[in-house]
Scaffold this motif. Structure first.
Motif, mmCIF file in Angstrom:
data_model
loop_
_atom_site.group_PDB
_atom_site.id
_atom_site.type_symbol
_atom_site.label_atom_id
_atom_site.label_comp_id
_atom_site.label_asym_id
_atom_site.label_seq_id
_atom_site.Cartn_x
_atom_site.Cartn_y
_atom_site.Cartn_z
ATOM 1 N N MET A 27 7.194 19.444 30.795
ATOM 2 C CA MET A 27 8.203 20.402 30.332
ATOM 3 C C MET A 27 8.427 20.305 28.821
ATOM 4 N N LEU A 28 8.513 19.079 28.309
ATOM 5 C CA LEU A 28 8.747 18.909 26.876
ATOM 6 C C LEU A 28 7.600 19.489 26.058
ATOM 7 N N LYS A 29 6.386 19.226 26.497
ATOM 8 C CA LYS A 29 5.225 19.769 25.784
ATOM 9 C C LYS A 29 5.183 21.292 25.897
ATOM 10 N N TYR A 30 5.549 21.800 27.072
ATOM 11 C CA TYR A 30 5.555 23.249 27.295
ATOM 12 C C TYR A 30 6.575 23.924 26.375
ATOM 13 N N THR A 306 16.639 21.619 27.964
ATOM 14 C CA THR A 306 17.174 22.529 26.957
ATOM 15 C C THR A 306 17.133 21.843 25.597
ATOM 16 N N ARG A 307 16.898 22.644 24.556
ATOM 17 C CA ARG A 307 16.686 22.108 23.214
ATOM 18 C C ARG A 307 17.893 22.371 22.323
ATOM 19 N N ILE A 308 18.196 21.415 21.476
ATOM 20 C CA ILE A 308 19.277 21.566 20.509
ATOM 21 C C ILE A 308 18.787 22.426 19.347
ATOM 22 N N PHE A 376 18.371 12.181 26.875
ATOM 23 C CA PHE A 376 18.066 12.751 25.566
ATOM 24 C C PHE A 376 16.681 12.318 25.101
ATOM 25 N N PHE A 377 15.943 13.287 24.554
ATOM 26 C CA PHE A 377 14.559 13.034 24.123
ATOM 27 C C PHE A 377 14.357 13.539 22.703
ATOM 28 N N ARG A 378 13.560 12.796 21.947
ATOM 29 C CA ARG A 378 13.093 13.243 20.631
ATOM 30 C C ARG A 378 11.594 13.431 20.751
ATOM 31 N N ASP A 419 15.834 18.098 19.170
ATOM 32 C CA ASP A 419 15.870 17.135 20.274
ATOM 33 C C ASP A 419 16.103 17.873 21.591
ATOM 34 N N PHE A 420 15.785 17.201 22.688
ATOM 35 C CA PHE A 420 15.876 17.819 24.005
ATOM 36 C C PHE A 420 16.870 17.083 24.899
#
Length: 454
Positions: A27-30, A306-308, A376-378, A419-420
């Motif tokens: 999902m993050l890569k997409y 969802t992305r900030i 939370f992801f960077r 960030d996600f």
């Protein structure tokens, strides 16, 4: 059915095979590749595992998925392919079940209070099994049963003291004395109206009920009422044990989940199965047991990212400027957040703006008593919250409504634009209530399947 065979049956939906069984990484890569501020995936492999778990725990109970929980076509279609029936609460939901290939006998119209026009419409669609819990509803169903049809009416009773996280008794369900009165009234009405029968009994113990005993007592009451119905000339054959089942993972998203005792789904299933054996002695060997699980199937299989896209650091205006106490960085006034943080201006709180909010999937905060468990992801990497600087924060959705706030006054790491936020187990009562308020489209849901050897 294997993942490959399931994916083949869903091939027209173009499911993505996720690598290494890691939907978060996918999902993050997409999102980064497609420049998306929000997306969701429905993992049909997880959905399949939930159905298999249900069948192991309660092999004699045929699950009828509560479409209202998440009517996304992929979920409805997959559950049909896996052998589930459907609980519908509107003619539209009946049509949705029929559209994926469900048979009429696999659908129960389980709304205890219905508009007359909807009763007629559901009959036109071919479904004849309805629930009721009041005198007026019984009469209404009789009056709106078309000529030549025999309505299969299911009396919904009111379980008491179930210990559920959310109790539905305030809206639906006939008490013990009321149930007895309704059965006797049905006998009287049947003398002049030959277009219905009392087909069985249903109940709902409430959401997040951890006690198998609550289901056992409700089944016992259905059995007692079955004996009375038989004395009155009816031959009920159906027990509908309702919903209320929740996964351990989804439980962590409920507010005050700490107050819910630990439970074992297999143990609850065993208690239900044992009591159904006793019930069969009264209902007869041709008794049919069904259920109306919603979140048990829908929760775990959906994940949201969802992305900030916006951030405001709110510095304490009442804090004395500490610039005089600090080595000068330069002679210019501090105009950027970075400069102000370097000069140790006190952060009062931080406001973030993300691509998904209360008018979208996070509507369940208001309607379903959910407190989303956010990670939370960077880029593709999770933030180590133990080592991160934290601040009181507010996270707002993308609309212009100030009430569109999905997190309020909580300590979280200082995040950057880009960030996600990842929320797992987010399929129950999320997409179902999402709107296009402010002209913002409902977040797309991508179908994924795990690799066969996952």
């Amino acid at each position: 059915m294997t993942e490959q065979s399931l994916a083949k049956r869903l091939s027209d939906l173009q499911p993505h095979i996720i690598p290494n069984n890691d939907s978060t990484d996918y999902m993050l890569k997409y999102c980064m590749e497609k420049d998306l501020d929000a997306m969701a995936v429905v993992n049909v492999s997880i959905l399949k595992r939930q159905v298999e778990l249900w069948k192991r725990a309660m092999p004699s109970v045929w699950p009828h998925y509560a479409i209202k929980c998440n009517p996304h076509p992929v979920i409805v279609r997959t559950l049909h392919e896996l052998g589930c029936g459907f609980d519908a609460a509107s003619p539209n939901e009946v049509e949705k079940a029929l559209s994926v290939g469900s048979t009429i006998s696999s659908i129960i119209y389980a709304n205890p209070q219905k508009q007359a026009v909807n009763i007629k419409k559901v009959y036109e669609l071919g479904v004849d099994t309805f629930t009721f819990d009041s005198e007026m509803e019984l009469i209404k169903m009789i009056e709106n049963t078309p000529e030549g049809k025999i309505g299969q009416f299911v009396l919904r009773i009111l379980p008491v003291n179930t210990g559920a996280h959310q109790n539905f008794g305030s809206k639906f369900g006939a008490s013990k004395k009321e149930s007895e009165r309704l059965l006797k009234l049905a006998q009287r009405l049947a003398q002049t109206h030959k277009n219905f029968t009392i087909a069985g009994f249903s109940f709902h113990v409430g959401t997040g009920c951890p006690f198998g005993e609550a289901y056992v007592k409700a089944i016992q009451e259905c059995t007692r009422l079955c004996s009375l119905a038989q004395e009155l000339g009816f031959a009920p054959k159906l027990i509908d044990i309702g919903g209320g089942f929740i996964t351990q993972e989804a439980l962590l998203h409920l507010k005050d989940h700490e107050s819910i005792p630990s439970f074992n789904f297999m143990d609850i299933g065993a208690a239900i199965e044992k009591q159904l054996i006793e019930a069969r002695k009264v209902f007869g060997e041709d008794m049919k047991a069904i259920s109306e699980p919603g979140r048990f199937f829908a929760s775990n299989c959906v994940k949201l990212v969802t992305r900030i896209y916006g951030r405001r650091i709110m510095f304490d205006d009442n804090e004395p400027d500490v610039i005089e106490q600090m080595p000068k960085v330069d002679e210019e006034e501090s105009l950027t957040e970075s400069d102000m943080m370097i000069r140790q201006n006190k952060i009062e709180h931080v406001k973030y703006y993300v691509g998904e909010g209360m008018y979208g999937y996070f509507n369940n905060i208001m309607f379903d008593h959910v407190l989303p468990n956010m990670r939370f992801f960077r880029n593709e990497f999770p933030l180590d919250e133990q080592d991160c600087e934290k601040h009181i924060s507010y996270i707002f959705g993308p609309t212009c409504d100030s009430m569109d706030c999905i997190l309020e006054g909580k300590q979280i790491p200082l995040l950057e634009i880009g960030d996600f936020i990842v929320v797992e187990c987010f399929g129950a009562y999320t997409w179902a209530g999402a709107t296009e308020f402010n002209g913002i489209a409902v977040t797309q849901m991508v179908t994924v399947v795990e690799p066969e050897d996952a």
